[in-house]
Design a protein around this motif. Structure first.
Motif, PDB file in Angstrom:
ATOM      1  N   ALA A  49       0.873  -1.184   0.000  1.00  0.00           N
ATOM      2  CA  ALA A  49       0.000   0.000   0.000  1.00  0.00           C
ATOM      3  C   ALA A  49       0.902   1.224   0.000  1.00  0.00           C
ATOM      4  CB  ALA A  49      -0.898  -0.014   1.233  1.00  0.00           C
ATOM      5  N   LYS A  50       0.584   2.188  -0.811  1.00  0.00           N
ATOM      6  CA  LYS A  50       1.440   3.376  -0.947  1.00  0.00           C
ATOM      7  C   LYS A  50       1.295   4.297   0.265  1.00  0.00           C
ATOM      8  CE  LYS A  50       2.834   2.281  -5.093  1.00  0.00           C
ATOM      9  NZ  LYS A  50       2.833   0.837  -4.875  1.00  0.00           N
ATOM     10  N   THR A  51       2.408   4.561   0.952  1.00  0.00           N
ATOM     11  CA  THR A  51       2.363   5.451   2.114  1.00  0.00           C
ATOM     12  C   THR A  51       2.767   6.863   1.697  1.00  0.00           C
ATOM     13  OG1 THR A  51       4.634   4.896   2.681  1.00  0.00           O
ATOM     14  CG2 THR A  51       2.929   3.589   3.729  1.00  0.00           C
ATOM     15  N   SER A  52       2.282   7.837   2.455  1.00  0.00           N
ATOM     16  CA  SER A  52       2.596   9.233   2.151  1.00  0.00           C
ATOM     17  C   SER A  52       2.475  10.065   3.411  1.00  0.00           C
ATOM     18  CB  SER A  52       1.624   9.755   1.095  1.00  0.00           C
ATOM     19  OG  SER A  52       1.712  11.157   1.002  1.00  0.00           O
ATOM     20  N   GLN A  53       3.292  11.096   3.508  1.00  0.00           N
ATOM     21  CA  GLN A  53       3.178  12.031   4.633  1.00  0.00           C
ATOM     22  C   GLN A  53       1.993  12.968   4.411  1.00  0.00           C
ATOM     23  OE1 GLN A  53       4.953  11.848   7.543  1.00  0.00           O
ATOM     24  NE2 GLN A  53       5.557   9.972   6.506  1.00  0.00           N
ATOM     25  N   LYS A  54       1.553  13.047   3.161  1.00  0.00           N
ATOM     26  CA  LYS A  54       0.463  13.974   2.846  1.00  0.00           C
ATOM     27  C   LYS A  54      -0.880  13.282   3.008  1.00  0.00           C
ATOM     28  CE  LYS A  54       0.839  16.306  -1.072  1.00  0.00           C
ATOM     29  NZ  LYS A  54       1.563  16.606  -2.323  1.00  0.00           N
ATOM     30  N   PRO A  55      -1.765  13.821   3.864  1.00  0.00           N
ATOM     31  CA  PRO A  55      -3.084  13.203   4.017  1.00  0.00           C
ATOM     32  C   PRO A  55      -3.817  13.150   2.682  1.00  0.00           C
ATOM     33  CG  PRO A  55      -2.737  14.896   5.682  1.00  0.00           C
ATOM     34  CD  PRO A  55      -1.599  15.002   4.713  1.00  0.00           C
ATOM     35  N   GLY A  56      -4.643  12.105   2.547  1.00  0.00           N
ATOM     36  CA  GLY A  56      -5.462  12.009   1.343  1.00  0.00           C
ATOM     37  C   GLY A  56      -4.784  11.316   0.186  1.00  0.00           C
ATOM     38  N   LYS A  57      -3.726  10.549   0.472  1.00  0.00           N
ATOM     39  CA  LYS A  57      -3.001   9.845  -0.592  1.00  0.00           C
ATOM     40  C   LYS A  57      -3.900   8.791  -1.253  1.00  0.00           C
ATOM     41  CE  LYS A  57       0.753   8.364  -2.807  1.00  0.00           C
ATOM     42  NZ  LYS A  57       1.193   9.088  -3.976  1.00  0.00           N
ATOM     43  N   THR A  58      -4.627   8.030  -0.422  1.00  0.00           N
ATOM     44  CA  THR A  58      -5.518   7.011  -0.973  1.00  0.00           C
ATOM     45  C   THR A  58      -6.803   7.691  -1.424  1.00  0.00           C
ATOM     46  OG1 THR A  58      -4.655   5.466   0.667  1.00  0.00           O
ATOM     47  CG2 THR A  58      -6.618   4.777  -0.501  1.00  0.00           C
ATOM     48  N   GLN A  59      -7.060   7.696  -2.719  1.00  0.00           N
ATOM     49  CA  GLN A  59      -8.272   8.349  -3.213  1.00  0.00           C
ATOM     50  C   GLN A  59      -9.178   7.364  -3.938  1.00  0.00           C
ATOM     51  OE1 GLN A  59      -7.435  11.984  -5.306  1.00  0.00           O
ATOM     52  NE2 GLN A  59      -5.881  12.608  -3.844  1.00  0.00           N
ATOM     53  N   LEU A  60      -8.791   6.109  -3.936  1.00  0.00           N
ATOM     54  CA  LEU A  60      -9.550   5.095  -4.657  1.00  0.00           C
ATOM     55  C   LEU A  60      -9.795   3.896  -3.746  1.00  0.00           C
ATOM     56  CD1 LEU A  60      -7.323   5.202  -7.853  1.00  0.00           C
ATOM     57  CD2 LEU A  60      -9.639   6.102  -7.718  1.00  0.00           C
ATOM     58  N   ILE A  61     -10.683   3.003  -4.195  1.00  0.00           N
ATOM     59  CA  ILE A  61     -10.873   1.723  -3.505  1.00  0.00           C
ATOM     60  C   ILE A  61      -9.790   0.788  -4.040  1.00  0.00           C
ATOM     61  CG2 ILE A  61     -12.450  -0.223  -3.166  1.00  0.00           C
ATOM     62  CD1 ILE A  61     -14.773   1.744  -3.798  1.00  0.00           C
ATOM     63  N   ASN A  62      -8.883   0.348  -3.168  1.00  0.00           N
ATOM     64  CA  ASN A  62      -7.771  -0.509  -3.585  1.00  0.00           C
ATOM     65  C   ASN A  62      -7.969  -1.933  -3.074  1.00  0.00           C
ATOM     66  OD1 ASN A  62      -6.092   1.573  -4.813  1.00  0.00           O
ATOM     67  ND2 ASN A  62      -5.901   2.364  -2.743  1.00  0.00           N
ATOM     68  N   HIS A  63      -8.000  -2.893  -3.983  1.00  0.00           N
ATOM     69  CA  HIS A  63      -8.161  -4.297  -3.607  1.00  0.00           C
ATOM     70  C   HIS A  63      -6.807  -5.027  -3.637  1.00  0.00           C
ATOM     71  CE1 HIS A  63     -12.505  -3.891  -4.003  1.00  0.00           C
ATOM     72  NE2 HIS A  63     -12.630  -5.117  -3.539  1.00  0.00           N
ATOM     73  N   PHE A  64      -6.546  -5.764  -2.573  1.00  0.00           N
ATOM     74  CA  PHE A  64      -5.359  -6.632  -2.513  1.00  0.00           C
ATOM     75  C   PHE A  64      -5.822  -8.067  -2.281  1.00  0.00           C
ATOM     76  CE2 PHE A  64      -4.206  -2.448  -0.845  1.00  0.00           C
ATOM     77  CZ  PHE A  64      -3.141  -2.118  -1.666  1.00  0.00           C
ATOM     78  N   MET A  65      -5.245  -9.001  -3.033  1.00  0.00           N
ATOM     79  CA  MET A  65      -5.574 -10.416  -2.838  1.00  0.00           C
ATOM     80  C   MET A  65      -4.653 -10.995  -1.771  1.00  0.00           C
ATOM     81  SD  MET A  65      -7.292 -13.107  -3.787  1.00  0.00           S
ATOM     82  CE  MET A  65      -7.906 -13.022  -5.474  1.00  0.00           C
ATOM     83  N   ILE A  66      -5.240 -11.607  -0.763  1.00  0.00           N
ATOM     84  CA  ILE A  66      -4.458 -12.188   0.330  1.00  0.00           C
ATOM     85  C   ILE A  66      -4.512 -13.708   0.243  1.00  0.00           C
ATOM     86  CG2 ILE A  66      -4.138 -12.292   2.835  1.00  0.00           C
ATOM     87  CD1 ILE A  66      -3.802  -9.427   1.673  1.00  0.00           C
ATOM     88  N   ASP A  67      -3.340 -14.316   0.107  1.00  0.00           N
ATOM     89  CA  ASP A  67      -3.197 -15.781   0.081  1.00  0.00           C
ATOM     90  C   ASP A  67      -4.139 -16.461  -0.926  1.00  0.00           C
ATOM     91  OD1 ASP A  67      -1.209 -15.645   1.987  1.00  0.00           O
ATOM     92  OD2 ASP A  67      -2.570 -15.950   3.671  1.00  0.00           O
ATOM     93  N   ASP A  68      -4.429 -15.779  -2.029  1.00  0.00           N
ATOM     94  CA  ASP A  68      -5.345 -16.307  -3.054  1.00  0.00           C
ATOM     95  C   ASP A  68      -6.677 -16.746  -2.472  1.00  0.00           C
ATOM     96  OD1 ASP A  68      -4.007 -15.954  -5.458  1.00  0.00           O
ATOM     97  OD2 ASP A  68      -2.707 -17.675  -5.068  1.00  0.00           O
ATOM     98  N   ARG A  69      -7.060 -16.095  -1.353  1.00  0.00           N
ATOM     99  CA  ARG A  69      -8.239 -16.582  -0.631  1.00  0.00           C
ATOM    100  C   ARG A  69      -9.252 -15.482  -0.326  1.00  0.00           C
ATOM    101  NH1 ARG A  69      -7.764 -19.333   5.281  1.00  0.00           N
ATOM    102  NH2 ARG A  69      -9.998 -19.692   5.635  1.00  0.00           N
ATOM    103  N   TRP A  70      -8.758 -14.275   0.052  1.00  0.00           N
ATOM    104  CA  TRP A  70      -9.686 -13.199   0.407  1.00  0.00           C
ATOM    105  C   TRP A  70      -9.101 -11.844   0.009  1.00  0.00           C
ATOM    106  CZ3 TRP A  70      -8.268  -9.754   4.534  1.00  0.00           C
ATOM    107  CH2 TRP A  70      -7.174 -10.159   5.307  1.00  0.00           C
ATOM    108  N   TYR A  71      -9.969 -10.838  -0.011  1.00  0.00           N
ATOM    109  CA  TYR A  71      -9.536  -9.486  -0.373  1.00  0.00           C
ATOM    110  C   TYR A  71      -9.387  -8.606   0.863  1.00  0.00           C
ATOM    111  CZ  TYR A  71     -10.874 -10.438  -5.239  1.00  0.00           C
ATOM    112  OH  TYR A  71     -10.972 -10.956  -6.505  1.00  0.00           O
ATOM    113  N   LEU A  72      -8.282  -7.895   0.911  1.00  0.00           N
ATOM    114  CA  LEU A  72      -8.125  -6.801   1.865  1.00  0.00           C
ATOM    115  C   LEU A  72      -8.306  -5.517   1.049  1.00  0.00           C
ATOM    116  CD1 LEU A  72      -5.292  -6.447   4.503  1.00  0.00           C
ATOM    117  CD2 LEU A  72      -6.149  -4.508   3.238  1.00  0.00           C
ATOM    118  N   VAL A  73      -9.142  -4.614   1.536  1.00  0.00           N
ATOM    119  CA  VAL A  73      -9.464  -3.411   0.770  1.00  0.00           C
ATOM    120  C   VAL A  73      -9.023  -2.166   1.527  1.00  0.00           C
ATOM    121  CG1 VAL A  73     -11.330  -2.116  -0.327  1.00  0.00           C
ATOM    122  CG2 VAL A  73     -11.442  -4.601  -0.225  1.00  0.00           C
ATOM    123  N   ASP A  74      -8.267  -1.330   0.844  1.00  0.00           N
ATOM    124  CA  ASP A  74      -7.786  -0.056   1.400  1.00  0.00           C
ATOM    125  C   ASP A  74      -8.714   1.039   0.874  1.00  0.00           C
ATOM    126  OD1 ASP A  74      -6.287   2.004   2.414  1.00  0.00           O
ATOM    127  OD2 ASP A  74      -4.593   1.763   1.047  1.00  0.00           O
TER     128      ASP A  74
END
Length: 204
Positions: A49-74
């Motif tokens: 996940a992209k980190t930033s010192q500036k608030p508001g870096k995440t502006q989208l729904i980001n899906h990550f696949m975990i262990d080919d089993r479930w999604y973690l969403v940022d």
């Protein structure tokens, strides 16, 4: 324990999320609460996940696949991000639509900065989740930034304040992305949620 994590997709439309064919757990919190750092910590992947010192870096729904089993969403952070009102309103519609309509969402982690006194924006968001029936747990972040005693005081102050908003406080975890405080407990909880969802799907 999470063995594998990979980025799948970013988008601004909840309708374009991956097919809801497996358990999904979302992370959300105030801008700059340390969300990306915590996601990288629990997945053991530094740049996931992209980190930033500036608030508001995440502006989208980001899906990550975990262990080919479930999604973690940022999910995008709420409050304080330096964006115009139109963009902010758009985020809020996107987030609320996602949280209310996503059928495979089995829980959300609401991240709260353990260094701060109770913030109205966090309390109101927890109330919104309770009102809308969105299952949530609290994850206090940045516990390494002060003494254990101070963290505990702040957590208890938050929970006391929360009594004015909801009948029953959600389960909570105290974490640090820097020194892995609470990491094992949080990951174990997430995996239990996924198991519960999967057994419900099979039995349903």
């Amino acid at each position: 324990m999470i063995k594998d994590a990979k980025f799948v997709i970013s988008n601004s439309n909840p309708g374009n999320c991956p097919k809801p064919d497996r358990a999904e757990i979302a992370f959300i919190g105030r801008s700059n609460v340390g969300k990306s750092s915590l996601i990288n910590s629990i997945t053991d992947k530094k740049g996931l996940a992209k980190t930033s010192q500036k608030p508001g870096k995440t502006q989208l729904i980001n899906h990550f696949m975990i262990d080919d089993r479930w999604y973690l969403v940022d999910l995008p952070g709420y409050g304080f991000a330096k964006v115009n009102k139109k963009v902010k309103d758009g985020w809020e519609i996107m987030i609320s639509t996602y949280l209310k309509k996503r059928e495979n969402l089995c829980g959300i982690c609401i991240l709260i900065d353990s260094r701060l006194p109770p913030q109205l924006i966090d309390l109101e968001f927890i109330l919104w989740c309770a009102t809308e029936g969105v299952p949530a747990v609290l994850v206090f972040t940045k516990a390494d930034k002060q003494s254990k005693n101070k963290t505990n005081q702040n957590v208890q102050a938050f929970l006391r304040k929360l009594e004015n908003y909801v009948e029953e406080a959600p389960q909570y975890f105290v974490t640090s992305a820097e020194n892995a405080t609470g990491k094992a407990e949080l990951v174990e909880f997430l995996e239990e949620l996924v198991k519960e969802y999967e057994s419900g799907t099979l039995n349903g």
